[in-house]
Every structure is written in structure tokens, then in C-alpha cells.
Design a protein around this motif. Structure first.
Motif, PDB file in Angstrom:
ATOM      1  N   PHE A  14       0.878  -1.173   0.000  1.00  0.00           N
ATOM      2  CA  PHE A  14       0.000   0.000   0.000  1.00  0.00           C
ATOM      3  C   PHE A  14       0.914   1.222   0.000  1.00  0.00           C
ATOM      4  O   PHE A  14       1.674   1.436   0.946  1.00  0.00           O
ATOM      5  CB  PHE A  14      -0.894   0.007   1.239  1.00  0.00           C
ATOM      6  N   ARG A  48      -4.720   7.348   4.256  1.00  0.00           N
ATOM      7  CA  ARG A  48      -5.922   6.664   3.792  1.00  0.00           C
ATOM      8  C   ARG A  48      -5.921   5.190   4.219  1.00  0.00           C
ATOM      9  O   ARG A  48      -6.942   4.515   4.134  1.00  0.00           O
ATOM     10  CB  ARG A  48      -6.006   6.783   2.249  1.00  0.00           C
ATOM     11  N   ILE A  49      -4.775   4.684   4.647  1.00  0.00           N
ATOM     12  CA  ILE A  49      -4.673   3.254   4.916  1.00  0.00           C
ATOM     13  C   ILE A  49      -5.354   2.886   6.222  1.00  0.00           C
ATOM     14  O   ILE A  49      -5.002   3.366   7.295  1.00  0.00           O
ATOM     15  CB  ILE A  49      -3.192   2.795   4.946  1.00  0.00           C
ATOM     16  N   ASP A  50      -6.333   2.044   6.095  1.00  0.00           N
ATOM     17  CA  ASP A  50      -7.040   1.504   7.237  1.00  0.00           C
ATOM     18  C   ASP A  50      -6.327   0.201   7.592  1.00  0.00           C
ATOM     19  O   ASP A  50      -6.062  -0.607   6.710  1.00  0.00           O
ATOM     20  CB  ASP A  50      -8.487   1.231   6.795  1.00  0.00           C
ATOM     21  N   VAL A  52      -7.388  -2.365   8.528  1.00  0.00           N
ATOM     22  CA  VAL A  52      -8.179  -3.491   8.028  1.00  0.00           C
ATOM     23  C   VAL A  52      -7.708  -3.911   6.628  1.00  0.00           C
ATOM     24  O   VAL A  52      -7.778  -5.089   6.271  1.00  0.00           O
ATOM     25  CB  VAL A  52      -9.682  -3.128   8.028  1.00  0.00           C
ATOM     26  N   PHE A  53      -7.213  -2.944   5.849  1.00  0.00           N
ATOM     27  CA  PHE A  53      -6.692  -3.287   4.515  1.00  0.00           C
ATOM     28  C   PHE A  53      -5.619  -4.367   4.639  1.00  0.00           C
ATOM     29  O   PHE A  53      -5.542  -5.297   3.839  1.00  0.00           O
ATOM     30  CB  PHE A  53      -6.038  -2.079   3.833  1.00  0.00           C
ATOM     31  N   LYS A  56      -7.051  -7.634   5.594  1.00  0.00           N
ATOM     32  CA  LYS A  56      -7.762  -8.131   4.409  1.00  0.00           C
ATOM     33  C   LYS A  56      -6.770  -8.746   3.419  1.00  0.00           C
ATOM     34  O   LYS A  56      -7.029  -9.807   2.845  1.00  0.00           O
ATOM     35  CB  LYS A  56      -8.506  -6.964   3.767  1.00  0.00           C
ATOM     36  N   ALA A  57      -5.651  -8.076   3.259  1.00  0.00           N
ATOM     37  CA  ALA A  57      -4.651  -8.569   2.311  1.00  0.00           C
ATOM     38  C   ALA A  57      -4.165  -9.949   2.737  1.00  0.00           C
ATOM     39  O   ALA A  57      -4.040 -10.862   1.909  1.00  0.00           O
ATOM     40  CB  ALA A  57      -3.483  -7.592   2.215  1.00  0.00           C
ATOM     41  N   LYS A  60      -6.745 -12.497   2.074  1.00  0.00           N
ATOM     42  CA  LYS A  60      -6.907 -12.835   0.665  1.00  0.00           C
ATOM     43  C   LYS A  60      -5.679 -13.541   0.094  1.00  0.00           C
ATOM     44  O   LYS A  60      -5.572 -13.715  -1.111  1.00  0.00           O
ATOM     45  CB  LYS A  60      -7.205 -11.570  -0.147  1.00  0.00           C
ATOM     46  N   ARG A  87      -1.274   5.161  13.695  1.00  0.00           N
ATOM     47  CA  ARG A  87      -2.098   3.965  13.554  1.00  0.00           C
ATOM     48  C   ARG A  87      -1.211   2.726  13.536  1.00  0.00           C
ATOM     49  O   ARG A  87      -1.511   1.704  14.131  1.00  0.00           O
ATOM     50  CB  ARG A  87      -2.864   4.031  12.224  1.00  0.00           C
TER      51      ARG A  87
ATOM     52  N   GLY C 637      -7.789  11.346   2.340  1.00  0.00           N
ATOM     53  CA  GLY C 637      -8.452  10.123   2.790  1.00  0.00           C
ATOM     54  C   GLY C 637      -8.183   9.761   4.230  1.00  0.00           C
ATOM     55  O   GLY C 637      -8.599   8.700   4.687  1.00  0.00           O
ATOM     56  N   ILE C 662      -7.639  -5.734  -3.529  1.00  0.00           N
ATOM     57  CA  ILE C 662      -6.949  -6.733  -2.715  1.00  0.00           C
ATOM     58  C   ILE C 662      -7.419  -8.138  -3.103  1.00  0.00           C
ATOM     59  O   ILE C 662      -6.619  -9.061  -3.284  1.00  0.00           O
ATOM     60  CB  ILE C 662      -7.203  -6.480  -1.209  1.00  0.00           C
TER      61      ILE C 662
END
Lengths: 149, 291, 666
Positions: A14, A48-50, A52-53, A56-57, A60, A87, C637, C662
């Protein structure tokens, strides 16, 4: 060493649009070579990076996640990377709880002028993730609990 | 008022009168100094040029002892002691890994390092008002040149007064009614430890300081450091033998000039042990003083 | 959605390491992709036509181009797509050149990666929404804050281009520090002679509204649409009546109480005063801190003598509101004052130079006034204490600059040059005088600058000593300067008649406060910060706010003027169009979900989040929700990632889109 699989890991990155994405562009225009496992997702800013991303990665199928943005103080949006860093500090403490080895995750600052650094970061991280082998925990959970997938 | 007292080696040797006068003065000002048990050398000016660790450990031991004794605040009348203790305190607080190492060396734990005062800070803490209140004699014919020397207001930054233009001692001296003069060499080097091996250097350096004070109208020099005192007082004889036109000037400790104002006589304060005779009329009535 | 995928070979740049045919073939099987081709040069005219034609033939409503970096040709392809009638924001770029073909060598591996990247882009574009660029109108007026040479230059440039300018200066006159200078390096031009015509030009310019003795109080709005509140401080003189005759100043009984700011405290001035004879506007101000009328109510001498009845004791501060499109910051600098112990604990100050105890130890601007023909000595070199001609002057450079332990870390840049000039001016007038300069390094980069310093040394015989000064003290009317010659390795003592300290340039003391008012970043010294140090040096990170001169960093006159013209040009670029176009990548609030916690508001660096009240038909408050001001939002964002309920989303980078990308990894 035999039990360490050296199969190609999948790495998701990211990156912010202004520094690291452009730094990666510079690596390209400078024709620097790096390992091809990385797949970059461009975001306007690391802010912007949550977290959770990242989870999630891994869910996946990523074996490693790289997060990279502008150096502290250089954020295109003044302070986005500071929020990201804060964060990150919190999220980092939760990794163990999440069952993710901290070697699978890397946070770095790469500016638009640091094509070489980008290459070094990617190569070093790719090697590190390689020694970790594939990340299968979440996939197993998916298999056990998710029907029809 | 309770305070921890770190005398340092000079107070028991060359600067006995400093210790003596200080104890007398503190008594009058309702201060009860508690000497640190089993205190040892602060490292002075030689330890830190030999070994950084040694200089820290020597001072740290004294600080640890003070803490053990339950002292929250200590004061060190000698400028060198003060400088070393303060420097060590600062370094132990800033560098935890250093602190750990030093703790191992001195075999003592250091948790809360006491507050450290030099004599000027300490009198500031007691308060000018208190001194003025207890004052018996107004020293208005004193024109004092306050001499800080190189250590009292340094290192800069961790010291409360300005390291290049200090003014704290003047404030205290003024409380005795004495005038203070503005002069150039309040921080100039007196020659310090060269006193023994290179007297020639000390003679030249000290002369400059004394001359400047006299030139700016001083009739007494006030110091807060045993080393400065011994150079400025003792070496005046040597200066005189080298420069025949040199005029002598008495040199008092800060505690001594305060003692005079609080009504003690020269003998009580140990002023009679100085090399340069102190014969300034404390009052217009000279008789009373020379008793 | 019908998606078309277009793979560019970029000549051989992509084609050499990526099997483009295989990529386009693989892409053809992705769900949603109805058309997939590869072509030699997609960015060329025929390439673009290929895309346009395919959009028509296959009725495409989403396009993915696999080509070079989006920083290169995203605009090109978006335009091509838009030309064919599809919303440009339904076009995504996969970076197959910078991120694949140029950095990898193995064709199979690179091709696999290229296919992955195309898959990402396809998944993303499926979730793109048609967007329109945000258009905001532009108010074609510029606010210039600061009336020194930078502000004057910027104001004149913008005004001469035909746009209106509001020039705000907090002092009673424009002119700034340049009006105080004697002569300028390296040409020794008379500073006032070249500046005053500019000041008059500003005053007379029909497009410039000059507000002196005024300060900016509040700035609202955003690029192209600022609303600025300006406090016009009371002068107690009616500027519509005053003719600038100066009778009031002549008759003012207060002559000695106030020190002249213009003469750097070397002289005194009356209570009612203009800072200097060439002041623009030539309208006096009453200094209420010394004026007898304001202190006791007894005197009104100025009112009596004023033939025009312009004195107006009851005048009050006025608040003005101006509609502004662009702001140019030109607030300049101050010199670091050594005459007192600084209260700021980080800066330790220079007690060894006496804290202003010695009258003849002065700073650079004071020396300028002494050297100036319009100064207190009419340009004769006299020392402030007794008026004698100094026969020996010591100049000390880097007092406060380049000094991490006692001062500031930065180099003040102008001191090397002005010290050489000072020494030179002195030697030109006092031929038998001696000038010594203590320096650390001589930094004389600039056109004819090094030559100028060499001239001072070689032709005028100024003695340069490399080293620092440890002490200055007074002895018998001389100033004993103790220093070190580090080249010879010896201590040096000079008995000088006068000492000039090249004190550091510092930001205006209220610069950080102003920066907060205006909404631009500033550094730890109080200097304003540019967006990019190399490529965008005159823009602040807030859109429409530009920087000029020494408010940004220490700089000399030509640098300041160049920067001011650049800032003016940037403002005019903004005025080139009636409407501003902005990327629609901004945050949007789902008001149904928003719980009104306003974490988003806390993290927003642009104050773009406002509180919106939702009311029922009777006007009762139902709840408060976040609302994004589309003019202020820059689209980082951070709010999106912060929102606990995900009710604020960054358009173009929504959670859904990123999750889709993703997921496309598998």
C-alpha cells in the motif's frame, strides 16, 4: 533449511501516490531491477490506509504486506503520514494477537527521489518474507469456517 | 529549613574559614545543614579529564548517599563540587544506560537525585528578604566585585543563571547593603589548579582580574569558590613581588561578607586567616570590628 | 459494465519484457471485460482513436489502459475516453512500464505481474463512479501581506497585469527593511533611490488598494474564494484630510520619549510621527504609548496647528472585509536582537557580547542607518556613544546564525555580503580606519558577489580573520575584542572603537501566529514552508497562498524580488481561468450512517470538515453530522481511514474499491 519453503511469496504494497508510487516510478525510469513479487495498490496518502486493509490482504492470500509513504514532515497532505504512523504503532502491537508474524509486515518511508531506496526496501522485504514461507493461517480458517468457498 | 550539605574537601582544608563562616551564617538564617554521611571526593577538575566514567561515579556516589539519607535538596558551597554534581546529575538523568552502568560501579541505586544548589542559588532560595531582615550592619561602604570564576554558572543551559552575564551573586551581596560594581572579568580564569605547578600563569591571570576590579572601583572581591579564593588571595603576595606597583585588595567568601552584615566579627568568620588583611571599616566605628 | 482493456507496447519499452499479446488475451477472460487488445503506441493519435473506436463499437463504459505510469499519461487517456463520451473517471491506468517492464527481466514473471495489475485495475474500474471535476469560481483579486520590497514587487506585478491588489502593511509606511539600508551590494546602489519610486508607484497605482498600519485578522474560505478580515488600526489622523505637511510633528512637545523604529533606536522621534521623510503614505500616526493627550488628556498641540483639521483623537480601529482569490505572504524578517537575554530557552543568547550594555556594539541594521546619508549622522561614521569617528571597527559575523549551541542552526545568507559592504563603505569614508571581520566561512555565492568580497579584502584592505569572538568588554573607552585566528592558531585581541554584530535574520515574531490565521505551515524557526523545496518553492501547501521573500527563509534583495515576481506569476496563473477545476477525489459523508463523532474533523489537516445540522420540517435539530467542504478538501483520505463507522468515504478510493483490488490478488 529444508523446511523453509522458498516458493514465491505474494506481497501487497500500500503506497501513497506522491512519494513512494513516484519513487517506484523513478526506480523504473532508472531501470533498476527488483524482485517481481510485489503488487502495488496506489492510495492518495498513507493516511488513507485503514489497518483493516492489511488484515484483508493477509486474508486474501498475501504472504507479506508493505506500507510505504512520504517521510515524516514531507506529506503532500501535511500530516497524513503522521496519522498513518500513529495507527501503525497501535496496529503493530496487535499483530501478535492477530497471529501475524511481524516479519511479514514492513513500514517504510520512501520519497519520490528515492528510487534506489525503494528497490532496496522491496528486495530486503521480499527476502524476509521468503524465509517466512507462505502464510496459510487465514486460508485454513477460511476453509474451516466458510462454506461454499 | 533543612538542607543536605556536601562540604567537599576544601571546606576541611584550605577553605576552613568558608565552612566556618557558612555554618555561622546559616545558623542565623535558621538553616540546619545535614552533612551527607561518608561523603567522598566529587572528582573535582581532575577526574573528568582522566576518565569520564570515574568523574560520574565519584559524584554519583555522593548523590546516592544523599538520597539514601532522605535528602531532597543538597547544596555544595564549592563551585567545582557543584559543577561536578550537577553535571553528573544531568547525565544520569539523560542517559539511563549510563545510569545503570554507574549504579553497578558504585553499588548503589539512584532513583530520585536530590536538587542541587550552589551557594548563590541557595542564598537565593533562603531569600534576600530574610538576609535583609537579619542584617545587623549595613555594609554601605563596601564596593564589592562579585567574582564567579569559571565553574559557578556553568555548564550553560543546565544552570539557572546566565553563563556569560551572570547577576545572581550581586543580588545577594546587595542585600547586605554593599554596593556592587559592574566589571569585566567576573568569569575570567584565575589560573585554577595551575596554582601549584605553574605559579607564573596564575600570577598573570589573577593579576588581571584583581586589577580590573580595582580599576572599576572595588574595595573588596567576593568569591564563592575555594580555588578562586586561594588564587586571588594567596597569590597576591606573588603578584606583588613581580609587579611592584600592584595594589592589594581583600578577597572575601560570599558567606563572610554576609556574616559581617549579620554582625559577626572577623575572627568568628575566619577572615583573620586570609593572606591579605581585611581592614575595611565595617562600620564608621572601626573599634567594634577589630575586636 | 462493459470494460475494454488496452495494452500498450510502448514501442519496445513494455513489449520487450512483457508479452503484451498474452496479457491482452488473459484480460479478455476477466469478468466484465468485453474487449481486449494490444497496440504499439496507445498514447499516439491512432492508439487513442483505437480506444475511441472500441468505445463506440463495443459500447464500453469502462476502460483500463495498461501503459506507462499514470503520472505520465493518465490525463491523455482520460481525455480520449471523455472524447468518446465516457466519463473520464471510468478510465484506470495499470502501470506496466515503470512498475513492470523496466524493473523486471524475466518475460514470464513480468507478464504474470502485468496480468495481475490489469486485474486490479479492472476490479477497481468496475466500482468507479462517474465524476465531474469540481468547478469553483475565482475572485481575481490578490492580497499581499507585507509592504517590504517583496510585497511591493508582488503587488506591482499583479497590478500591472490588470488584476486588483490589496496590499496590507502593519507599519505606518511601506518600504520595509530595504528603506533603511544605505547602499546595496554588490553595486553600491543607493537603496532608497531605487526603492522610493517603487513605493510611490504602489501608492498611485489604480489597481492597488494600500492599507498601511493594518493587520490581517482572519482568513476564511479557500483557493480562489478567500474572505479576509483586515484590522485598520487607528492612526488618529484622518488620511483623507492630511496633506503630510508635517506641522504637527514639528510642534509635538514629545521629542525624546520615543525611540525611532526606522533609525533602529539610534534617534528619537515625536509622538505624532511618520517613520521617515519618504514614507508612503506620508500620513503621520500618533503613538498613544507616549502621546500626552492619550496619557493625560492635557495636550492637543497637533490638533491646534493642523490647518486641515485632520487630527482625530476619537478615531477607532476599523474592520474591513475583502474578497480575495490569492494571497501572497511577504512578511519579511527581523534581526535577532542581542540586547537582552532571550526568554526562549532554546536560544541561549550572547552575554559575552554584553546584551546591549555597550552603546557602540551595534547590529547590522544600526550600522546601515549610520552609513546612510538619510541617517542620524547623515552618513558620517560616528559612534553612538560619543560621536567620535571610529578608527578601528570589528565586524563579527554569524552572531546567532550557524550556531547550534547558542543560536540558530541555519545560515542567514546575507551577512557575509553586507558585512563586506559595511567594511567597504567604512573604508571609503574613513581612509585611515581599520576594519576587521571575524568570519567562519565567507559565503558569497551570487552574481558578482565573490568579486565584491575580494574587492573589500584586496582593494580596500579589510582584514578578514577566520575565527570566533569569545568576549567583548569595555576598557578606557575602547572595546576589547578577544577572539581567535583559527588559521594562524593564535588568540587575538583588538581594541576597537566600535563593534558591529551581523546578527541572525529571524522570522517576524508573530509569523507563526499569522501562519495559523492564514492556514499555512511554518517551520520551527517561524519561517513559512513551501510545498516542494525544488519544484514548487513559492507555493505554500494551502492552495492559492504563495510565499515571497524573507518570510520563507533568509534571502537578499534580488532573491526576494525574484521570488515575489514568481509568487505574482503563480497568482496570475490562478486568474487565467474564470473557474477552477479540481480533481473530484474528495471525501463524501453518508449522512444516514454518520454518528457525529467528528473524529474526521480532528484529523483533517485542511479544516475541510464542517458540522452540519440536520433538522426536521419543524426546524428541530435531529442530529449533527460531518459535512465536507469540497473547496477545502484535498482528498488525502485520512478521514476515511479514521471514521469508525465508515460513513465518510474518499471518492475514487472507497473501501469497496480497495477491497476489490486486494481480492483481485487471488
Amino acid at each position: 533449511m529444508e523446511n523453509i519453503k522458498t516458493q514465491d511469496p505474494k506481497i501487497i504494497a500500500f503506497v501513497c501516490n506522491w512519494c513512494t508510487y513516484t519513487g517506484a516510478d523513478l526506480a523504473g525510469t532508472s531501470r533498476l531491477k527488483y524482485q517481481p513479487n510485489i503488487r502495488m495498490i496506489k492510495l492518495p496518502c498513507t493516511g488513507r490506509i485503514d489497518p483493516v486493509f492489511i488484515i484483508k490482504a493477509f486474508e486474501k492470500g498475501a504472504d507479506g504486506v508493505l506500507v510505504s509513504g512520504c517521510h515524516p514532515g514531507d506529506c503532500h497532505y501535511n500530516a497524513g503520514n503522521f496519522h498513518a504512523r500513529r495507527r501503525w504503532m497501535m496496529f503493530h502491537k496487535l499483530l501478535d494477537y492477530m497471529g501475524i508474524d511481524e516479519n511479514r509486515l514492513h513500514f517504510s518511508w520512501v520519497s519520490a527521489s528515492e528510487g534506489k531506496k525503494f528497490v532496496d526496501v522491496v528486495n530486503a522485504f521480499t527476502n524476509k518474507v521468503k524465509t517466512q514461507g507462505p502464510f496459510e493461517k487465514y486460508a485454513k480458517i477460511n476453509k474451516e469456517f466458510v462454506i461454499n468457498e | 529549613m533543612q538542607i543536605g550539605y556536601y562540604p567537599g574537601c576544601s571546606q576541611e582544608g584550605t577553605a576552613k574559614e568558608y565552612d566556618k563562616s557558612l555554618r555561622e551564617v546559616l545558623k542565623v538564617l535558621d538553616v540546619d545543614p545535614t552533612e551527607i554521611n561518608d561523603w567522598s571526593c566529587c572528582g573535582a577538575t581532575s577526574a573528568h579529564v582522566t576518565s569520564h566514567k570515574l568523574s560520574l561515579a565519584l559524584s554519583a556516589r555522593n548523590l546516592a548517599l544523599a538520597e539514601k539519607q532522605g535528602l531532597k535538596e543538597i547544596f555544595a558551597p564549592c563551585a567545582a563540587c557543584y559543577n561536578r554534581l550537577l553535571t553528573s546529575k544531568n547525565e544520569l538523568q539523560e542517559h539511563p544506560e549510563q545510569k545503570y552502568e554507574i549504579e553497578t560501579i558504585i553499588e548503589e541505586k539512584i532513583n530520585n537525585i536530590p536538587e542541587i544548589y550552589n551557594i548563590v542559588n541557595f542564598f537565593q532560595k533562603i531569600g534576600k528578604d530574610k538576609i535583609a531582615e537579619k542584617k545587623k550592619i549595613d555594609l554601605k561602604n563596601f564596593k564589592a566585585a562579585c567574582y564567579y570564576g569559571c565553574l559557578l554558572v556553568r555548564p550553560s543551559g543546565i544552570n539557572s543563571d546566565d553563563s556569560e552575564q551572570p547577576n545572581s551573586m550581586e543580588e545577594i551581596v546587595k542585600a547586605t547593603g554593599a554596593q556592587t560594581i559592574d566589571w569585566n572579568f567576573k568569569l575570567e580564569c584565575c589560573g585554577a589548579a595551575h596554582s601549584i605547578a605553574r605559579q607564573d600563569i596564575v600570577v598573570d591571570l589573577s593579576k588581571k582580574i584583581l586589577d580590573d576590579a580595582i580599576k572599576h572601583g572595588a574595595n573588596v572581591i567576593v568569591v564563592a569558590c575555594p580555588m578562586c579564593h586561594s588564587n586571588l588571595d594567596m597569590r597576591q603576595q606573588n603578584i606583588k613581588s613581580k609587579f611592584s606597583d600592584f595594589k592589594e585588595i581583600p578577597v572575601l567568601y560570599l558567606s563572610e561578607i554576609l556574616g559581617l552584615a549579620l554582625g559577626f566579627d572577623k575572627k568568628q568568620l575566619g577572615i583573620d586567616t586570609h593572606f591579605i588583611e581585611f581592614n575595611l571599616p565595617v562600620r564608621n566605628d572601626v573599634q567594634e570590628v577589630s575586636a | 459494465m462493459k470494460i475494454g482493456v488496452f495494452i500498450c507496447h510502448c514501442g519496445e519499452n513494455i513489449g520487450r519484457t512483457v508479452d503484451c499479446a498474452r496479457v491482452s488475451k488473459a484480460a479478455g477472460f476477466f469478468p466484465g471485460v468485453v474487449h481486449s487488445v494490444d497496440y504499439k503506441y496507445m498514447c499516439s493519435d491512432p492508439g487513442q482513436n483505437l480506444i475511441k473506436q472500441a468505445i463506440k463499437d463495443f459500447k464500453l463504459d469502462g476502460v483500463v489502459v495498461g501503459s506507462c505510469s499514470p503520472h505520465m499519461h493518465e490525463k491523455t487517456f482520460r481525455k480520449a475516453v471523455a472524447d468518446a463520451g465516457v466519463n473520464p473517471f471510468l478510465c484506470e491506468i495499470a502501470n506496466l512500464r515503470e512498475h513492470v517492464s523496466w524493473v523486471h527481466e524475466d518475460i514470464d514473471v513480468a507478464t504474470d505481474k502485468a496480468i495481475d495489475l490489469i486485474r486490479f485495475a479492472v476490479e477497481k474500474v468496475k466500482r468507479n463512479t462517474p465524476l465531474t471535476t469540481i468547478k469553483v469560481p475565482v475572485t481575481k483579486r490578490t492580497l499581499v501581506i507585507g509592504g517590504g520590497i517583496s510585497g511591493i514587487q508582488a503587488a506591482l506585478d499583479v497590478a500591472n497585469a490588470g488584476y486588483e491588489v490589496v496590499l496590507v502593511e502593519k507599519e505606518p509606511s511601506i518600504g520595509g527593511h530595504m528603506s533603511q539600508l544605505s547602499e546595496t551590494f554588490p553595486t553600491l546602489d543607493c537603496s532608497q533611490c531605487i526603492l522610493t519610486p517603487r513605493m510611490v508607484e504602489v501608492y498611485q497605482h489604480p489597481k492597488i488598494k494600500l492599507l498601511t498600519y493594518s493587520e490581517v485578522e482572519k482568513v476564511e474560505g479557500f483557493i480562489g474564494n478567500f474572505k479576509v478580515t483586515i484590522r485598520k488600526k487607528a492612526r488618529y489622523v484622518d488620511d483623507t484630510k492630511c496633506t503630510g505637511c508635517g506641522d504637527c510633528m514639528q510642534k509635538c512637545p514629545i521629542k525624546k520619549k520615543a525611540l525611532s523604529e526606522f533609525d533602529e533606536q539610534l534617534t528619537t522621534r515625536s509622538a505624532i510621527y511618520v517613520p521617515f521623510p519618504q514614507a508612503v503614505p506620508n500620513i503621520p500616526v500618533i503613538d498613544t504609548s507616549v502621546c500626552t493627550y492619550f496619557k493625560t488628556g492635557k495636550c492637543s498641540m497637533c490638533k491646534k496647528v493642523c490647518g486641515r483639521d485632520a487630527i482625530f483623537f476619537e478615531q477607532e480601529d476599523q474592520m474591513l472585509t475583502e474578497e480575495i482569490g490569492a494571497i501572497i505572504m511577504a512578511t519579511g524578517y527581523k534581526l535577532y536582537t542581542i540586547d537582552k537575554k532571550p526568554e526562549d530557552s532554546e536560544i541561549k543568547g550572547y552575554g559575552e557580547y554584553g546584551y546591549g550594555k555597550y552603546k557602540d556594539v551595534i547590529d547590522g541594521l544600526q550600522f546601515e542607518r549610520i552609513a546612510s546619508a538619510s541617517g542620524p549622522t547623515s552618513g558620517e561614521f560616528m559612534r553612538p556613544s560619543d560621536g567620535k569617528t571610529p578608527k578601528k571597527i570589528v565586524f563579527i559575523q554569524c552572531v546567532g546564525s550557524r550556531d547550534e549551541s547558542k543560536g540558530f542552526s541555519y545560515c542567514s545568507k546575507i551577512c557575509c555580503m553586507y558585512t563586506a559592504k559595511h567594511a567597504m563603505l567604512y573604508k571609503h569614508k574613513v581612509h585611515d580606519g581599520e576594519a576587521y571581520v571575524f568570519y567562519m566561512d565567507i559565503r558569497s555565492g551570487g552574481k558578482m558577489y565573490e568579486e565584491f568580497v575580494r574587492r573589500a579584502i584586496e582593494e580596500d584592505g579589510v582584514k578578514y580573520i577566520r575565527g570566533r569572538v569569545s568576549r567583548i568588554y569595555e576598557e578606557d573607552g575602547k572595546y576589547i575584542v578577544k577572539g581567535e585566528d583559527t588559521l594562524a592558531g593564535v588568540p587575538i585581541t583588538i581594541d576597537a572603537d566600535m563593534v558591529v554584530l551581523a546578527t541572525a535574520m529571524v522570522a517576524q515574531p508573530d509569523a507563526s501566529k499569522l501562519a495559523q490565521t492564514v492556514g499555512i505551515p511554518y517551520d520551527k524557526y517561524g519561517y513559512f514552508v513551501e510545498v516542494h523545496p525544488k519544484l514548487r518553492p513559492v507555493e505554500s501547501s494551502s492552495g492559492g497562498i504563495f510565499l515571497a521573500g524573507a518570510c520563507h527563509s533568509p534571502r537578499d534583495i534580488p532573491d526576494s524580488v525574484a521570488m515575489a515576481s514568481a509568487a505574482a506569476a503563480k497568482a496570475m496563473v490562478l486568474f487565467g481561468s474564470d473557474m477552477l477545476e479540481r480533481e473530484p477525489t474528495i471525501a463524501l459523508v453518508n449522512e444516514n450512517l454518520c454518528a457525529g463523532c467528528f473524529y474526521c474533523k480532528k484529523v483533517c489537516a485542511y479544516n475541510a470538515i464542517e458540522i452540519k445540522q440536520i433538522k426536521d420540517k419543524q426546524g428541530n435539530l435531529i442530529k449533527e453530522v460531518a459535512f465536507v467542504n469540497s473547496g477545502l478538501c484535498q482528498g488525502c483520505g485520512t478521514c476515511n481511514a479514521t471514521c469508525p463507522s465508515k460513513s465518510i468515504e474518499l471518492i475514487g478510493y472507497t473501501d469497496e474499491q480497495i477491497y476489490a483490488e486486494i481480492s483481485a490478488l487471488m
